[in-house]
Write an enzyme that holds these catalytic residues in place. Structure first.
Site, PDB file in Angstrom:
ATOM      1  N   CYS A  96       2.391  -6.114  16.067  1.00 33.90           N
ATOM      2  CA  CYS A  96       3.763  -5.559  16.153  1.00 33.90           C
ATOM      3  C   CYS A  96       4.798  -6.664  16.246  1.00 33.90           C
ATOM      4  O   CYS A  96       5.975  -6.398  16.073  1.00 33.90           O
ATOM      5  CB  CYS A  96       3.973  -4.738  17.419  1.00 33.90           C
ATOM      6  SG  CYS A  96       3.053  -3.239  17.567  1.00 33.90           S
ATOM      7  N   HIS A 102      -1.359  -0.335  17.520  1.00 36.82           N
ATOM      8  CA  HIS A 102      -2.504  -0.921  16.812  1.00 36.82           C
ATOM      9  C   HIS A 102      -3.828  -0.723  17.530  1.00 36.82           C
ATOM     10  O   HIS A 102      -4.882  -1.057  16.993  1.00 36.82           O
ATOM     11  CB  HIS A 102      -2.237  -2.402  16.523  1.00 36.82           C
ATOM     12  CG  HIS A 102      -1.111  -2.597  15.558  1.00 36.82           C
ATOM     13  ND1 HIS A 102       0.198  -2.746  15.958  1.00 36.82           N
ATOM     14  CD2 HIS A 102      -1.092  -2.587  14.212  1.00 36.82           C
ATOM     15  CE1 HIS A 102       0.964  -2.845  14.898  1.00 36.82           C
ATOM     16  NE2 HIS A 102       0.216  -2.753  13.824  1.00 36.82           N
ATOM     17  N   LYS A 112      -2.488   6.756  10.602  1.00 35.03           N
ATOM     18  CA  LYS A 112      -1.497   5.994   9.842  1.00 35.03           C
ATOM     19  C   LYS A 112      -2.243   5.073   8.883  1.00 35.03           C
ATOM     20  O   LYS A 112      -3.194   4.408   9.266  1.00 35.03           O
ATOM     21  CB  LYS A 112      -0.653   5.161  10.788  1.00 35.03           C
ATOM     22  CG  LYS A 112       0.415   4.351  10.057  1.00 35.03           C
ATOM     23  CD  LYS A 112       1.170   3.437  10.994  1.00 35.03           C
ATOM     24  CE  LYS A 112       2.190   2.619  10.222  1.00 35.03           C
ATOM     25  NZ  LYS A 112       2.365   1.282  10.731  1.00 35.03           N
ATOM     26  N   CYS A 151      -2.546  -2.317  22.563  1.00 37.26           N
ATOM     27  CA  CYS A 151      -1.274  -1.911  21.956  1.00 37.26           C
ATOM     28  C   CYS A 151      -1.329  -0.423  21.619  1.00 37.26           C
ATOM     29  O   CYS A 151      -2.303   0.037  21.014  1.00 37.26           O
ATOM     30  CB  CYS A 151      -1.051  -2.735  20.683  1.00 37.26           C
ATOM     31  SG  CYS A 151       0.211  -2.038  19.616  1.00 37.26           S
ATOM     32  N   HIS A 194       3.883   1.589   2.306  1.00 33.85           N
ATOM     33  CA  HIS A 194       5.092   0.866   1.884  1.00 33.85           C
ATOM     34  C   HIS A 194       5.749   1.591   0.699  1.00 33.85           C
ATOM     35  O   HIS A 194       6.964   1.715   0.622  1.00 33.85           O
ATOM     36  CB  HIS A 194       4.762  -0.554   1.410  1.00 33.85           C
ATOM     37  CG  HIS A 194       4.005  -1.377   2.407  1.00 33.85           C
ATOM     38  ND1 HIS A 194       2.861  -2.057   2.086  1.00 33.85           N
ATOM     39  CD2 HIS A 194       4.232  -1.637   3.705  1.00 33.85           C
ATOM     40  CE1 HIS A 194       2.421  -2.713   3.147  1.00 33.85           C
ATOM     41  NE2 HIS A 194       3.227  -2.462   4.147  1.00 33.85           N
ATOM     42  N   CYS A 226       1.816  -7.996  21.453  1.00 37.57           N
ATOM     43  CA  CYS A 226       0.953  -7.563  20.343  1.00 37.57           C
ATOM     44  C   CYS A 226       1.379  -8.327  19.100  1.00 37.57           C
ATOM     45  O   CYS A 226       2.517  -8.186  18.641  1.00 37.57           O
ATOM     46  CB  CYS A 226       1.066  -6.056  20.102  1.00 37.57           C
ATOM     47  SG  CYS A 226       0.219  -5.564  18.580  1.00 37.57           S
ATOM     48  N   LYS A 272      -3.135  -1.660   7.065  1.00 35.20           N
ATOM     49  CA  LYS A 272      -4.127  -2.710   6.853  1.00 35.20           C
ATOM     50  C   LYS A 272      -5.073  -2.743   8.031  1.00 35.20           C
ATOM     51  O   LYS A 272      -6.286  -2.841   7.879  1.00 35.20           O
ATOM     52  CB  LYS A 272      -3.373  -4.032   6.720  1.00 35.20           C
ATOM     53  CG  LYS A 272      -4.225  -5.280   6.675  1.00 35.20           C
ATOM     54  CD  LYS A 272      -4.422  -5.771   5.249  1.00 35.20           C
ATOM     55  CE  LYS A 272      -5.352  -6.970   5.165  1.00 35.20           C
ATOM     56  NZ  LYS A 272      -4.805  -8.200   5.631  1.00 35.20           N
ATOM     57  N   HIS A 310       0.845  -1.192   0.000  1.00 33.18           N
ATOM     58  CA  HIS A 310       0.000   0.000   0.000  1.00 33.18           C
ATOM     59  C   HIS A 310       0.878   1.239   0.000  1.00 33.18           C
ATOM     60  O   HIS A 310       2.108   1.160   0.000  1.00 33.18           O
ATOM     61  CB  HIS A 310      -1.009  -0.026   1.156  1.00 33.18           C
ATOM     62  CG  HIS A 310      -0.410  -0.060   2.535  1.00 33.18           C
ATOM     63  ND1 HIS A 310       0.340   0.962   3.058  1.00 33.18           N
ATOM     64  CD2 HIS A 310      -0.457  -1.006   3.508  1.00 33.18           C
ATOM     65  CE1 HIS A 310       0.710   0.667   4.284  1.00 33.18           C
ATOM     66  NE2 HIS A 310       0.260  -0.546   4.586  1.00 33.18           N
TER      67      HIS A 310
END
Ligand code: MSP
Length: 505
Positions: free
Chosen positions: A129, A151, A299, A148, A21, A126, A302, A18
């Site tokens: 992570c 996340h 952020k 987390c 990246h 997590c 996914k 995505h």
């Protein structure tokens, strides 16, 4: 010739590529291309991180084996990078034999140094992570405790007998090393965060798991598989041949820059140098730490479900416009907010109105007033100084891993050239030496601009080069020579062609 070794993080294959990246990978590509223009022997490496619980769970959810799963997704990353014109020299997968050999070698060295020991560990983990968290690091989300911080979802309680890397022994050594290498971490504010992590105290971390199978067995205790971060970090050595039984990796090591996101600073700037110290391997020369590309203030990931597929986007807006936006809009190290409105406004101002318009104007006037043939630049042109400044400033900014500032320095030349045309109004003048001189200057400035924009927009650079009638390829130009004023060869055929960057509405 100097060598330049540059890496991106290797991406988890639980998600398809995505924009988040693509961001780091495009920054790396531009930097690699800049160094090739400088004549460096460049090795730019990216790849995929394929072991660990997260991948095992994703494979289970998809009803396939982890190997089948990773074999399906890893090529999608490679294909995405090809589509984005990423010039990586290698693509490393952590399931490859060369990588497994490097991990075994690094583990063994740390073990032999006495820095890996057996212990029991209980803690909150997590999975997204692949990281344990202390209680005071966890947050409460919507009344749910123990989530987390990254996340924002509940962590899980794990208890295992694990092999531990004695990170706590490295606190002073790491601080001393960073104090002796004050420019290793860039930009500075991100570097300070890394130093802060070390100063706040280092806990040993577990480097093995018995609760899963999808990983690399420890050489001395194969019922344990290697913790995915120890495994993944080693890719940077594996890609240059560490673990192949020779010292050949030293041709490329230490790496010049690890490009990383701000969320993986702990692993890269704390764990990794300590692992290398333990193993007797030199530390990296540099780490360039980027922010996140946000989408609606969050952020892009996914897990958040707000991902933009870069491939969908470039079909709509064109590859180079996209690359330029990603590089120019956000100072590396800061967070950027991705939006179509932001894209459109930067594209229209910098690309359509400035660069595209400059090329179109030059081609039109040369067609009308110079018989379509390029004219000679004036050796004493005022633009020569602008060109020298654009080169010097952009070189300094690429060197500092600040693509947005490097491009801004390049655009100073684009703007100065447009201003030069506006001041002289060659479109109103009669053909003759006056017009020829103004156009020669503009063509020469465009030649230099083409070279300087190549790292960001390789296709556009080549298109400019060809339209102003120059032979060969921009990719073969060498800096600083190619930036020296006065090389445009008069008599070259200048062609108009379609707008490079049609205005977007
Ligand atoms: N597999 C690990 C890295 C191991 S490197 C030895 C990992 N993978 S990741 O795919 O989750 O993320 C890789 C990198 O992409 C991180 O540096 C992360 O910051 C970056 N990005 C992921 N989403 C991002 C944005 N939305 N914006 C910018 N970068 C982001 O972590």
């Amino acid at each position: 010739m100097s060598r330049f070794y540059l890496t991106t993080p290797i991406y988890y294959v639980n998600a398809e590529p995505h924009l988040g990246h693509a961001y780091t990978t495009i920054v790396g590509d531009a930097l690699a291309r800049w160094h090739r223009l400088l004549g460096d022997d460049v090795k730019y490496v990216t790849g995929t991180d394929e072991h660990g619980l997260k991948i095992q769970q994703a494979a289970e959810a998809a009803g396939v084996t982890p190997q089948e799963f990773t074999d399906e997704i890893a090529p999608k990353f490679a294909a995405a990078w090809e589509r984005l014109n990423i010039s990586n020299d290698d693509f490393i997968r952590t399931t490859e034999p060369r990588h497994k050999a490097a991990v075994a070698e690094l583990l063994q060295r740390c073990y032999d140094a006495g820095d890996i020991e057996l212990d029991t560990f209980a803690g909150k983990y997590c999975v997204a992570c692949e990281e344990y968290y202390a209680d005071d690091e966890l947050v409460t989300i919507d009344g749910v405790a123990d989530c987390c911080p990254i996340h924002q979802r509940p962590v899980e309680y794990f208890e295992e007998e694990n092999w531990f890397f004695r990170l706590s022994r490295f606190e002073d050594r790491l601080l001393d090393w960073y104090a002796a290498h004050p420019t290793a971490l860039t930009p500075e504010h991100r570097g300070n965060e890394a130093i802060g992590l070390i100063k706040s105290g280092l806990r040993d971390f577990s480097i093995s798991r018995t609760s899963l199978e999808w990983g690399i067995p420890l050489p001395w205790d194969p019922k344990h598989v290697t913790y995915v971060w120890f495994d993944a970090l080693t890719n940077y050595l594996a890609a240059v041949g560490f673990g192949d039984g020779t010292d050949g990796y030293r041709d490329w090591w230490p790496v010049d820059y690890h490009l990383i996101g701000k969320d993986i600073v702990r692993q890269h700037c704390v764990y990794w140098p300590a692992m290398l110290m333990s193993a007797g391997v030199d530390l990296p020369k540099g780490w360039a730490i980027g922010g996140w590309l946000l989408s609606g203030g969050e952020k892009m990931s996914k897990t958040s479900g707000n991902v933009v597929d870069p491939l969908d986007l470039i079909d709509e807006v064109g590859l180079d416009g996209f690359r330029y936006y990603v590089l120019a809009d956000t100072a590396y190290g800061n967070d950027g907010d991705f939006s179509i409105e932001g894209f459109t406004s930067r594209y229209n101002s910098d690309l359509a109105n400035n660069l595209g318009n400059l090329l179109a104007r030059v081609a039109t006037v040369v067609a009308k007033k110079c018989n379509g043939t390029g004219t000679a630049p004036n050796p004493d042109s005022a633009l020569a100084a602008d060109a020298a400044t654009a080169y010097a400033d952009s070189a300094a900014q690429w060197d500092a891993v600040q693509p947005s500032k490097a491009l801004d320095a390049t655009w100073q030349l684009v703007r100065a050239t447009n201003a030069h045309l506006e001041a002289n109004e060659p479109w109103k003048a009669e053909p003759g030496p006056g017009v020829d001189a103004v156009m020669g200057d503009a063509l020469e400035a465009l030649r230099i601009v083409a070279v300087l924009v190549h790292p960001a927009m390789p296709d556009t650079a080549q298109a400019i080069w060809e339209r102003i009638g120059l032979p060969g390829e921009v990719v073969d130009q060498r800096l600083p020579d190619a930036a020296a004023w006065g090389q445009y060869s008069p008599g070259a055929p200048v062609t108009k062609g379609d707008a490079l960057f049609p205005r977007l509405t």
